[in-house]
Scaffold this motif. Sequence first.
Motif, short mmCIF file in Angstrom:
data_model
loop_
_atom_site.label_atom_id
_atom_site.label_comp_id
_atom_site.label_asym_id
_atom_site.label_seq_id
_atom_site.Cartn_x
_atom_site.Cartn_y
_atom_site.Cartn_z
N ASN A 85 0.85 -1.18 0.00
CA ASN A 85 0.00 0.00 0.00
C ASN A 85 0.89 1.24 0.00
N THR A 86 0.57 2.21 -0.85
CA THR A 86 1.29 3.48 -0.86
C THR A 86 0.30 4.59 -0.54
N ILE A 87 0.56 5.33 0.53
CA ILE A 87 -0.35 6.37 1.00
C ILE A 87 0.31 7.73 0.79
N ASP A 88 -0.39 8.62 0.10
CA ASP A 88 0.08 9.98 -0.16
C ASP A 88 -0.78 10.94 0.66
N ASP A 89 -0.18 11.62 1.63
CA ASP A 89 -0.91 12.50 2.55
C ASP A 89 -0.41 13.93 2.34
N LEU A 90 -1.24 14.76 1.69
CA LEU A 90 -0.88 16.15 1.38
C LEU A 90 -1.72 17.10 2.25
N ARG B 106 3.90 17.15 2.65
CA ARG B 106 3.47 15.98 1.88
C ARG B 106 4.26 14.76 2.34
N LEU B 107 3.56 13.84 3.01
CA LEU B 107 4.19 12.64 3.54
C LEU B 107 3.67 11.42 2.78
N ARG B 108 4.58 10.59 2.33
CA ARG B 108 4.20 9.34 1.66
C ARG B 108 4.61 8.17 2.56
N THR B 109 3.71 7.21 2.66
CA THR B 109 3.94 6.02 3.49
C THR B 109 3.82 4.78 2.63
N LYS B 110 4.82 3.91 2.72
CA LYS B 110 4.83 2.65 1.97
C LYS B 110 4.72 1.50 2.96
N ALA C 262 14.84 10.29 3.60
CA ALA C 262 14.42 8.91 3.37
C ALA C 262 13.78 8.71 2.00
N THR C 263 13.82 9.73 1.14
CA THR C 263 13.32 9.55 -0.22
C THR C 263 14.22 8.63 -1.03
N ASP C 264 15.34 8.24 -0.45
CA ASP C 264 16.21 7.24 -1.09
C ASP C 264 15.55 5.87 -0.99
N GLU C 265 15.11 5.33 -2.12
CA GLU C 265 14.40 4.05 -2.12
C GLU C 265 15.31 2.87 -1.77
N VAL C 266 16.64 3.10 -1.83
CA VAL C 266 17.56 2.01 -1.50
C VAL C 266 17.47 1.68 -0.01
N THR C 267 17.36 2.72 0.82
CA THR C 267 17.35 2.49 2.27
C THR C 267 16.03 2.88 2.90
N ASN C 268 15.35 3.90 2.33
CA ASN C 268 14.14 4.48 2.92
C ASN C 268 14.39 4.96 4.34
N ASN C 269 15.64 5.09 4.71
CA ASN C 269 15.97 5.61 6.04
C ASN C 269 17.42 6.06 6.00
N SER C 270 17.67 7.15 5.23
CA SER C 270 19.04 7.56 4.98
C SER C 270 19.80 7.84 6.26
N GLY C 271 19.20 8.67 7.13
CA GLY C 271 19.92 9.02 8.35
C GLY C 271 21.28 9.62 8.02
N ASP C 272 22.16 9.70 9.00
CA ASP C 272 23.48 10.25 8.76
C ASP C 272 24.33 9.33 7.90
N LYS D 209 9.35 11.85 2.22
CA LYS D 209 8.78 13.07 1.67
C LYS D 209 9.49 13.40 0.35
N SER D 210 8.74 13.39 -0.73
CA SER D 210 9.30 13.81 -2.00
C SER D 210 9.47 15.33 -2.05
N ASN D 211 8.74 16.03 -1.21
CA ASN D 211 8.86 17.49 -1.10
C ASN D 211 9.05 17.84 0.36
N PRO D 212 9.95 18.77 0.69
CA PRO D 212 10.16 19.12 2.09
C PRO D 212 9.03 20.02 2.62
#
Length: 399
Positions: free
Chosen positions: A105-110, A147-151, A209-219, A163-166
Motif C-alpha cells: 500500500n502506498t499512502i500519499d498524505d498532502l 506531503r508525507l508518503r507512506t509505503k 528517506a526519499t532514497d528508495e535504497v534504504t528508505n531511512n538515509s539518516g546520517d 517526503k518527496s517534497n520538504p
Amino acid sequence: IDGDSNSYLAHYIRKFGNDSEFNFIYKSINKSSDSIYTDYNASTSYTASNDLTDSNRTTLSTGIDWNSNEDSVFDGVKIQAYLNEMQYENEYQVRNADDSSDDENTIDDLNQDSFGINIQLTNDIKGEKFDQKITYGFEGSILDGSRLRTKVEIDDNKTSNYKSNPDTETTKLGFYIQDEISTDKWDIILGLRYENVDMDATSDEAWFATDEVTNNSGDGGFNRDVIGEPNDFNDGHLAPSFKALYRFNEDTNLYAKYDRGFRAPTWDEFNSSRIGVYPIQFHPTFGFPTGYFGYVTTGNPDLKAETSNNYEIGLKTNTSRSDLSVAAFYSKYKDFLDKSADGGTTTITGPSGPIFGVPVINTQNVDKVSIWGLEFNNVYYFNERNKGLSIGNSISYQK
C-alpha cells in the motif's frame, strides 16, 4: 468506481451605513472516491489494484466593504481575511496473486494550510469630461505545505515514510495601484503591481528517506549527498499593465491590452527529491537481482521565477440576437518553468554497488518561449437574449 461528495456553504451579510456591509463565509467541500480493479492487466501477474482518495477543504472568510457617505480621500474600503485548510489522501493498494511479496500500500498524505488578508482602497473622482477611479491594494498570505508518503509492505509487515517534497512555508506579498479613466468613447486602465514570493524549506529524516535504497538515509544513508538539503527561494518583480477600450457605439468596442506576468515556482516544483531503484538483471538460476537502474528527482537551486510580456487585441459586438468576439494574443516568456526537464545524469549507490548514468529530473528554466493564438466566439439567440434556445461556438488556434 464509487464516490461521494458533500459540500456546505453558509454566507452571512449584515448591511450598515451607506451600502456598506459585513460578511462571514463558511465553506466545506468533502470528496471521496474508490476505484477497484480486478484482473488488472492480462499481461502481468497483478490481479487487483485499489485506488482510494479522500479530500477535504474548509474555508473561513470574514471582511467588511465600507463606502463613504461623502466625498473623501478614500470613498471605499474593502478588507477580507481568510483561513483555508486542505487535506488530500490517496491510498494505492496492489495485490499480486502469484507473489504476495509484491503486495503493498502506498499512502500519499498532502496538507496545505494557508491564511491571508486582502485590503483595497478606492477613490472615485467625478469630472465634467471624464470619470476616474484610483485603487490601492495589498495582498498577503502564508501557506504551510507538507506531503508525507507512506509505503506499507504487507508480507514483511514493514512501514516506511518519506517526503518527496520538504515541509515549506511560502509567504506572498503584493502591492498594487490602478487608475481607471472613462469618457464617452474611451476606457483606459493603468496598473502597477509589485509581488514578492519567499519560500523557506525545512529538511527532516523523512526528506532524506526519499532514497528508495534504504528508505531511512539518516546520517549514514547511501545517497544522502545526492538528495542534499532543500533550497530556499526569494524573488520579487514589478509588473505594469495597460488596457485601452474604444466604443464605436453601445454595441461594438475595440480593445487592446498589455501586462507583464510573474510566476514563481510552487513549493513542490522548487524542491522535489526521490531516488528510485529497480532491478533490470536477474540471476539465471536463482532469480535474485544482479543489476539495477534507477532515476533521481532533485530540486534546482538556480531556478528563477518565470516572467512574461502579454499582448492582446480584440473586437466585441452585440446585437439583440447574437454576441461575437474575435481576439488575437501573443505572449513572450523568459525563464519559462519546465517541469520534469532533463537534468543530466548522476551516480548513486544501489543495493549491490554504484549505479552510473542515472537520469536526473527536475524543474528548469527555458530561456525564451513564445506563444501566440487566435480566438473566435459566437452565440446566437433564437428568442430573446438569455431566454429560450441559443447556440454557440468557439474556435481557437494556439502555437
